[in-house]
Scaffold this motif. Sequence first.
Motif, PDB file in Angstrom:
ATOM      1  N   LEU A   1      18.268  -5.503 -34.884  1.00 27.45           N
ATOM      2  CA  LEU A   1      18.682  -6.610 -34.017  1.00 27.45           C
ATOM      3  C   LEU A   1      19.205  -7.749 -34.880  1.00 27.45           C
ATOM      4  O   LEU A   1      18.746  -7.937 -36.002  1.00 27.45           O
ATOM      5  N   VAL A   2      20.160  -8.501 -34.355  1.00 30.16           N
ATOM      6  CA  VAL A   2      20.676  -9.646 -35.112  1.00 30.16           C
ATOM      7  C   VAL A   2      19.540 -10.655 -35.319  1.00 30.16           C
ATOM      8  O   VAL A   2      18.631 -10.743 -34.497  1.00 30.16           O
ATOM      9  N   PRO A   3      19.570 -11.418 -36.437  1.00 29.75           N
ATOM     10  CA  PRO A   3      18.467 -12.355 -36.716  1.00 29.75           C
ATOM     11  C   PRO A   3      18.286 -13.404 -35.615  1.00 29.75           C
ATOM     12  O   PRO A   3      17.182 -13.874 -35.378  1.00 29.75           O
ATOM     13  N   ASN A   4      19.396 -13.775 -34.952  1.00 28.66           N
ATOM     14  CA  ASN A   4      19.281 -14.811 -33.921  1.00 28.66           C
ATOM     15  C   ASN A   4      19.214 -14.224 -32.518  1.00 28.66           C
ATOM     16  O   ASN A   4      19.682 -14.830 -31.557  1.00 28.66           O
ATOM     17  N   PHE A   5      18.614 -13.024 -32.425  1.00 27.64           N
ATOM     18  CA  PHE A   5      18.511 -12.334 -31.131  1.00 27.64           C
ATOM     19  C   PHE A   5      17.951 -13.241 -30.033  1.00 27.64           C
ATOM     20  O   PHE A   5      18.491 -13.319 -28.930  1.00 27.64           O
ATOM     21  N   ILE A   6      16.857 -13.952 -30.351  1.00 32.67           N
ATOM     22  CA  ILE A   6      16.203 -14.789 -29.336  1.00 32.67           C
ATOM     23  C   ILE A   6      17.163 -15.876 -28.838  1.00 32.67           C
ATOM     24  O   ILE A   6      17.318 -16.071 -27.635  1.00 32.67           O
ATOM     25  N   GLU A   7      17.814 -16.559 -29.782  1.00 35.78           N
ATOM     26  CA  GLU A   7      18.754 -17.621 -29.406  1.00 35.78           C
ATOM     27  C   GLU A   7      19.890 -17.059 -28.560  1.00 35.78           C
ATOM     28  O   GLU A   7      20.335 -17.687 -27.608  1.00 35.78           O
ATOM     29  N   GLU A   8      20.362 -15.865 -28.932  1.00 35.53           N
ATOM     30  CA  GLU A   8      21.484 -15.251 -28.213  1.00 35.53           C
ATOM     31  C   GLU A   8      21.137 -15.024 -26.745  1.00 35.53           C
ATOM     32  O   GLU A   8      21.891 -15.396 -25.854  1.00 35.53           O
ATOM     33  N   ILE A   9      19.990 -14.374 -26.489  1.00 32.68           N
ATOM     34  CA  ILE A   9      19.669 -14.069 -25.090  1.00 32.68           C
ATOM     35  C   ILE A   9      19.306 -15.340 -24.326  1.00 32.68           C
ATOM     36  O   ILE A   9      19.648 -15.479 -23.165  1.00 32.68           O
ATOM     37  N   LYS A  10      18.636 -16.268 -25.015  1.00 31.09           N
ATOM     38  CA  LYS A  10      18.262 -17.521 -24.365  1.00 31.09           C
ATOM     39  C   LYS A  10      19.496 -18.302 -23.935  1.00 31.09           C
ATOM     40  O   LYS A  10      19.590 -18.779 -22.806  1.00 31.09           O
TER      41      LYS A  10
END
Length: 141
Positions: free
Chosen positions: A51-60
């Motif tokens: 998963l990309v490192p900024n997965f959380i930011e992306e979906i949020k």
Amino acid sequence: MTCEMCGVQGVTKVTLIEGSQLNVCKTCAKYGTAKPIERERRETVRIEYELVPNFIEEIKSAREKSGFSQSQFAQQLGEKESTYQKWELGTLYPSIPVARKIERRLGLKLVQPLSQEDIVLTSTNSEEPTLADMVKIKTRK
Ligand SMILES: [Zn+2]
């Protein structure tokens, strides 16, 4: 990058440790749960995805832009609200196939090949990649 656990400088990896997402070195990563990795056979070299490192930011940010609540957004993705909440908290990661499904639905980039160093390390346990394969990996981007 600097390891967030021991402070060593070098290659770090986003790893789930006791519920928090930390950028840690390979040694410290052993204490946590690494993000799920999918192996895929491509040419003669095994390429792994993460998963990309900024997965959380992306979906949020995709959710916030869409104006949906967590529960509405989870429904859109065909996932349970509780599961989706854990993704945003970083206490759970979707599997790579699920992440790919989300990518397609939302038009986001959520999956990436592992860094080149990792590819070289992980491919040594099967067939050694040839020099030509290494060049292919390096010019892939
Ligand atoms: Zn460390």
